[in-house]
Design an enzyme around this catalytic site. Structure first.
Site, PDB file in Angstrom:
ATOM      1  CE1 TYR A   1       2.229   6.222  12.731  1.00 23.52           C
ATOM      2  CE2 TYR A   1       3.147   8.088  13.933  1.00 23.52           C
ATOM      3  CZ  TYR A   1       3.313   6.869  13.305  1.00 23.52           C
ATOM      4  OH  TYR A   1       4.557   6.294  13.264  1.00 23.52           O
TER       5      TYR A   1
ATOM      6  CG  LEU B   1      13.448  18.990   7.641  1.00 21.15           C
ATOM      7  CD1 LEU B   1      12.844  20.280   7.115  1.00 21.15           C
ATOM      8  CD2 LEU B   1      14.261  19.259   8.916  1.00 21.15           C
TER       9      LEU B   1
ATOM     10  CB  SER C   1      -0.937   0.013   1.214  1.00 23.87           C
ATOM     11  OG  SER C   1      -0.199  -0.040   2.413  1.00 23.87           O
ATOM     12  CG  ASN C   2       3.605   4.385   1.739  1.00 22.60           C
ATOM     13  OD1 ASN C   2       3.434   5.097   0.736  1.00 22.60           O
ATOM     14  ND2 ASN C   2       4.329   4.789   2.772  1.00 22.60           N
TER      15      ASN C   2
ATOM     16  CG  ASN D   1       3.099  14.414   5.330  1.00 21.81           C
ATOM     17  OD1 ASN D   1       2.399  15.318   4.899  1.00 21.81           O
ATOM     18  ND2 ASN D   1       2.786  13.135   5.192  1.00 21.81           N
TER      19      ASN D   1
ATOM     20  CB  SER E   1       6.566   6.822  16.774  1.00 21.96           C
ATOM     21  OG  SER E   1       6.781   8.196  16.596  1.00 21.96           O
TER      22      SER E   1
ATOM     23  CG  PHE F   1       9.331  -2.529   9.847  1.00 17.89           C
ATOM     24  CD1 PHE F   1       9.989  -1.518  10.519  1.00 17.89           C
ATOM     25  CD2 PHE F   1      10.014  -3.709   9.597  1.00 17.89           C
ATOM     26  CE1 PHE F   1      11.299  -1.670  10.936  1.00 17.89           C
ATOM     27  CE2 PHE F   1      11.324  -3.877  10.018  1.00 17.89           C
ATOM     28  CZ  PHE F   1      11.970  -2.858  10.690  1.00 17.89           C
TER      29      PHE F   1
ATOM     30  CE  LYS G   1       3.468   3.375  14.684  1.00 16.65           C
ATOM     31  NZ  LYS G   1       3.835   2.101  14.044  1.00 16.65           N
TER      32      LYS G   1
ATOM     33  CG  ASP H   1       5.594  20.460  14.205  1.00 20.86           C
ATOM     34  OD1 ASP H   1       5.242  19.278  14.100  1.00 20.86           O
ATOM     35  OD2 ASP H   1       6.152  21.103  13.284  1.00 20.86           O
TER      36      ASP H   1
HETATM   37  P1  NAD Z   1       6.603   2.701   5.050  1.00 19.77           P
HETATM   38  O1  NAD Z   1       5.252   3.188   4.706  1.00 19.77           O
HETATM   39  O2  NAD Z   1       7.704   2.914   4.069  1.00 19.77           O
HETATM   40  O3  NAD Z   1       6.544   1.138   5.408  1.00 19.77           O
HETATM   41  C1  NAD Z   1       5.394   0.520   5.906  1.00 19.77           C
HETATM   42  C2  NAD Z   1       5.139  -0.711   5.048  1.00 19.77           C
HETATM   43  O4  NAD Z   1       4.006  -1.411   5.536  1.00 19.77           O
HETATM   44  C3  NAD Z   1       4.852  -0.363   3.586  1.00 19.77           C
HETATM   45  O5  NAD Z   1       5.676  -1.181   2.777  1.00 19.77           O
HETATM   46  C4  NAD Z   1       3.374  -0.704   3.402  1.00 19.77           C
HETATM   47  O6  NAD Z   1       3.089  -1.118   2.097  1.00 19.77           O
HETATM   48  C5  NAD Z   1       3.198  -1.798   4.439  1.00 19.77           C
HETATM   49  N1  NAD Z   1       1.838  -1.928   4.981  1.00 19.77           N
HETATM   50  C6  NAD Z   1       1.040  -0.949   5.476  1.00 19.77           C
HETATM   51  N2  NAD Z   1      -0.112  -1.480   5.931  1.00 19.77           N
HETATM   52  C7  NAD Z   1      -0.033  -2.816   5.734  1.00 19.77           C
HETATM   53  C8  NAD Z   1      -0.909  -3.906   5.988  1.00 19.77           C
HETATM   54  N3  NAD Z   1      -2.121  -3.716   6.529  1.00 19.77           N
HETATM   55  N4  NAD Z   1      -0.510  -5.150   5.663  1.00 19.77           N
HETATM   56  C9  NAD Z   1       0.697  -5.356   5.086  1.00 19.77           C
HETATM   57  N5  NAD Z   1       1.568  -4.379   4.805  1.00 19.77           N
HETATM   58  C10 NAD Z   1       1.206  -3.118   5.131  1.00 19.77           C
HETATM   59  O7  NAD Z   1       6.994   3.337   6.463  1.00 19.77           O
HETATM   60  P2  NAD Z   1       8.362   3.331   7.264  1.00 19.77           P
HETATM   61  O8  NAD Z   1       8.842   4.725   7.344  1.00 19.77           O
HETATM   62  O9  NAD Z   1       9.254   2.283   6.741  1.00 19.77           O
HETATM   63  O10 NAD Z   1       7.812   2.950   8.707  1.00 19.77           O
HETATM   64  C11 NAD Z   1       7.793   1.620   9.174  1.00 19.77           C
HETATM   65  C12 NAD Z   1       7.156   1.595  10.552  1.00 19.77           C
HETATM   66  O11 NAD Z   1       7.901   2.446  11.419  1.00 19.77           O
HETATM   67  C13 NAD Z   1       5.715   2.091  10.587  1.00 19.77           C
HETATM   68  O12 NAD Z   1       4.989   1.285  11.498  1.00 19.77           O
HETATM   69  C14 NAD Z   1       5.845   3.497  11.116  1.00 19.77           C
HETATM   70  O13 NAD Z   1       4.687   3.913  11.805  1.00 19.77           O
HETATM   71  C15 NAD Z   1       7.023   3.357  12.056  1.00 19.77           C
HETATM   72  N6  NAD Z   1       7.732   4.627  12.276  1.00 19.77           N
HETATM   73  C16 NAD Z   1       8.239   5.300  11.214  1.00 19.77           C
HETATM   74  C17 NAD Z   1       8.892   6.514  11.412  1.00 19.77           C
HETATM   75  C18 NAD Z   1       9.437   7.291  10.240  1.00 19.77           C
HETATM   76  O14 NAD Z   1       9.765   8.460  10.411  1.00 19.77           O
HETATM   77  N7  NAD Z   1       9.594   6.715   9.060  1.00 19.77           N
HETATM   78  C19 NAD Z   1       9.015   7.029  12.717  1.00 19.77           C
HETATM   79  C20 NAD Z   1       8.501   6.299  13.776  1.00 19.77           C
HETATM   80  C21 NAD Z   1       7.854   5.076  13.550  1.00 19.77           C
HETATM   81  C1  UD1 Z   2       6.757  13.835  12.411  1.00 24.02           C
HETATM   82  C2  UD1 Z   2       5.429  13.371  12.924  1.00 24.02           C
HETATM   83  C3  UD1 Z   2       5.639  12.373  14.055  1.00 24.02           C
HETATM   84  C4  UD1 Z   2       6.541  11.222  13.585  1.00 24.02           C
HETATM   85  C5  UD1 Z   2       7.861  11.819  13.081  1.00 24.02           C
HETATM   86  C6  UD1 Z   2       8.814  10.782  12.553  1.00 24.02           C
HETATM   87  C7  UD1 Z   2       3.923  15.273  12.523  1.00 24.02           C
HETATM   88  C8  UD1 Z   2       3.128  16.363  13.164  1.00 24.02           C
HETATM   89  N1  UD1 Z   2       4.648  14.519  13.362  1.00 24.02           N
HETATM   90  O1  UD1 Z   2       7.369  14.494  13.444  1.00 24.02           O
HETATM   91  O2  UD1 Z   2       4.429  11.847  14.495  1.00 24.02           O
HETATM   92  O3  UD1 Z   2       6.789  10.338  14.660  1.00 24.02           O
HETATM   93  O4  UD1 Z   2       7.564  12.734  12.020  1.00 24.02           O
HETATM   94  O5  UD1 Z   2       8.338  10.290  11.348  1.00 24.02           O
HETATM   95  O6  UD1 Z   2       3.872  15.044  11.334  1.00 24.02           O
HETATM   96  N2  UD1 Z   2       9.565  20.914   9.151  1.00 24.02           N
HETATM   97  C9  UD1 Z   2       9.596  22.078   8.430  1.00 24.02           C
HETATM   98  N3  UD1 Z   2       9.142  22.063   7.146  1.00 24.02           N
HETATM   99  C10 UD1 Z   2       8.661  20.933   6.537  1.00 24.02           C
HETATM  100  C11 UD1 Z   2       8.643  19.729   7.272  1.00 24.02           C
HETATM  101  C12 UD1 Z   2       9.089  19.751   8.591  1.00 24.02           C
HETATM  102  O7  UD1 Z   2      10.020  23.105   8.948  1.00 24.02           O
HETATM  103  O8  UD1 Z   2       8.254  20.997   5.364  1.00 24.02           O
HETATM  104  C13 UD1 Z   2      10.087  20.913  10.525  1.00 24.02           C
HETATM  105  C14 UD1 Z   2       9.073  20.510  11.578  1.00 24.02           C
HETATM  106  O9  UD1 Z   2       8.349  21.615  12.023  1.00 24.02           O
HETATM  107  C15 UD1 Z   2       9.990  19.905  12.653  1.00 24.02           C
HETATM  108  C16 UD1 Z   2      11.144  19.300  11.842  1.00 24.02           C
HETATM  109  O10 UD1 Z   2      11.122  19.961  10.583  1.00 24.02           O
HETATM  110  O11 UD1 Z   2      10.517  20.924  13.472  1.00 24.02           O
HETATM  111  C17 UD1 Z   2      10.996  17.797  11.611  1.00 24.02           C
HETATM  112  O12 UD1 Z   2       9.724  17.551  11.037  1.00 24.02           O
HETATM  113  P1  UD1 Z   2       9.278  16.072  10.570  1.00 24.02           P
HETATM  114  O13 UD1 Z   2      10.311  15.493   9.703  1.00 24.02           O
HETATM  115  O14 UD1 Z   2       7.886  16.167  10.054  1.00 24.02           O
HETATM  116  O15 UD1 Z   2       9.318  15.222  11.937  1.00 24.02           O
HETATM  117  P2  UD1 Z   2       8.576  15.471  13.343  1.00 24.02           P
HETATM  118  O16 UD1 Z   2       8.007  16.835  13.442  1.00 24.02           O
HETATM  119  O17 UD1 Z   2       9.519  15.065  14.396  1.00 24.02           O
END
Ligand code: NAD
Ligand code: UD1
Length: 343
Positions: A148, A199, A34-35, A197, A124, A80, A152, A297
């Site tokens: 979200y 940074l 899905s992603n 979304n 997270s 994941f 978690k 934020d």
């Molecule tokens: P991602 O979207 O790249 O990976 C998630 C994967 O799960 C994708 O490949 C998607 O296709 C698959 N998926 C989603 N729903 C599913 C389902 N119902 N059944 C089977 N597959 C499914 O995201 P990521 O950045 O790799 O994140 C992985 C995990 O880490 C997530 O649970 C996310 O919430 C957590 N996480 C991510 C971050 C981040 O900043 N990337 C931060 C904190 C926690």
């Molecule tokens: C976001 C998520 C958080 C998640 C985390 C890691 C939101 C509100 N929170 O947090 O739940 O656990 O990512 O994936 O989405 N920024 C800018 N311009 C941008 C994008 C971000 O200035 O276009 C700033 C933000 O205000 C922040 C920093 O960059 O200060 C990091 O942002 P981001 O990468 O979205 O991470 P988190 O805010 O930590």
């Protein structure tokens, strides 16, 4: 002795596949794509020289999960799979509760039926809500501020309840700070669909010309330059933390059957520091404008990493320069991500 990696075709999951395969583990990936794009797994095979078993399935399909666990003789799960966009979760909360909470419940039920009792879960730092003190320790009060984050927290509670019900279960709840970067080969990396979304993906799209400028959300925070501070962690370090957690749990040497551990570096960088670091790595100007604060934020967020060092004998090794260099390498080699179409 096979590890089931749910969501293994995604950003962090694909890097985790590399880490586990290189450490000699057998894996099977389950993903509903899905992603993600399954090409990521072909790249994993290229990096490691090992074939990756893949099951196209949804974690909510309990009978299918049970057949996969049995067929591959899985002994552990790294989980994941989930939806992760904060904004989207406020628009479609039911989809988030269904996918993340119901999905994890079905996965756990399948594991229980197949007597597979070890799981590492992607949590997270968002579960800490507004920091009451810094750095954030694992016993900091929790309180998510969006659907979200609440999924978690609910999953964490579910895992704690299951671990308390039977000591045979072993859980590693890993609270990620801000994962960035890509594998050093440039073959796998983050491939966000639509407008990013987060940074780092946004900065990369300004660097490669896809976006005109970055909006810096807030320059009036009580931080060293007024912009938000976060604990960015290289995805390769992050997945090595999973490998350590897997090994500690599997060895039976963990101090508890439910470990809850921060995965961060312990160092925070501001948005402007990230912009400058990326400019140095890419040799491109990152144009930006100051914009209002983004709702939800926090000013500053970074980890206390001492528990990870103590319980997992792990700490992040890669610095900001490597995070930016590897991200830029991935983007330059894959300007359209895994897709052949321009975004
Ligand atoms: P991602 O979207 O790249 O990976 C998630 C994967 O799960 C994708 O490949 C998607 O296709 C698959 N998926 C989603 N729903 C599913 C389902 N119902 N059944 C089977 N597959 C499914 O995201 P990521 O950045 O790799 O994140 C992985 C995990 O880490 C997530 O649970 C996310 O919430 C957590 N996480 C991510 C971050 C981040 O900043 N990337 C931060 C904190 C926690
Ligand atoms: C976001 C998520 C958080 C998640 C985390 C890691 C939101 C509100 N929170 O947090 O739940 O656990 O990512 O994936 O989405 N920024 C800018 N311009 C941008 C994008 C971000 O200035 O276009 C700033 C933000 O205000 C922040 C920093 O960059 O200060 C990091 O942002 P981001 O990468 O979205 O991470 P988190 O805010 O930590």
């Amino acid at each position: 002795m096979t590890v089931l990696i749910t969501g293994g075709a995604g950003y962090i999951g694909s890097h985790c596949c590399v880490a586990f395969l290189e450490a000699g583990h057998d894996i099977v990936v389950l993903d509903n794509l899905s992603n993600a794009n399954s090409l990521s797994l072909e790249r994993v095979a290229k990096i490691t020289g090992r074939k990756v078993s893949f099951e196209f399935a949804d974690i909510r399909d309990q009978p299918k999960i049970e057949s996969v666990l049995k067929h591959y003789k899985c002994t552990a799960v790294v989980h994941f799979a989930g939806l992760k966009a904060v904004g989207e979760s406020t628009q479609m909360p039911l989809a988030y509760y269904d996918n993340n909470v119901v999905g994890t419940h079905r996965l756990l039920s399948a594991m229980a039926n197949c007597d597979v009792r070890q799981m590492i879960f992607s949590s997270s730092a968002t579960v800490y809500g507004e920091p009451k003190f810094l750095p954030l320790t694992e016993n900091h009060p929790t309180g998510a501020v969006n659907p979200y984050g609440r999924t978690k927290l609910m999953i964490e509670e579910m895992l704690r309840d299951v671990s308390a019900s039977d000591p045979a279960w072993r859980f590693g709840i890993l609270r990620y700070f801000n994962p960035v970067g890509a594998h050093e080969s440039g073959l796998i990396g983050e491939n966000p669909l639509g407008i990013p979304n987060n940074l780092m993906p946004f900065i990369t799209q300004v660097a490669d010309g896809r976006r005109e400028r970055l909006s810096v959300f807030g320059n009036d925070y009580d931080t060293r330059d007024g912009t938000g501070v976060r604990d960015y962690i290289h995805v390769t370090d992050l997945v090595e933390g999973h490998l350590r957690a897997h090994e500690v749990l599997a060895s039976g040497s963990a101090s508890s059957n439910c470990l809850t551990v921060n995965l961060g570096t312990g160092t925070g960088y501001s948005v402007l520091e990230m912009v400058r670091a990326f400019e140095r790595a890419s040799n491109k100007e990152i144009r930006y404008v100051f914009a209002p604060r983004r709702e939800g934020d926090v000013a500053e967020c970074f980890a206390d990493t001492s528990l990870a060092e103590k319980t997992l004998a792990w700490r992040a090794e890669r610095g900001l320069e490597a995070m930016c260099r590897d991200t830029w390498n991935w983007v330059c080699k894959n300007p359209s991500g895994y897709s052949s179409e321009e975004t």
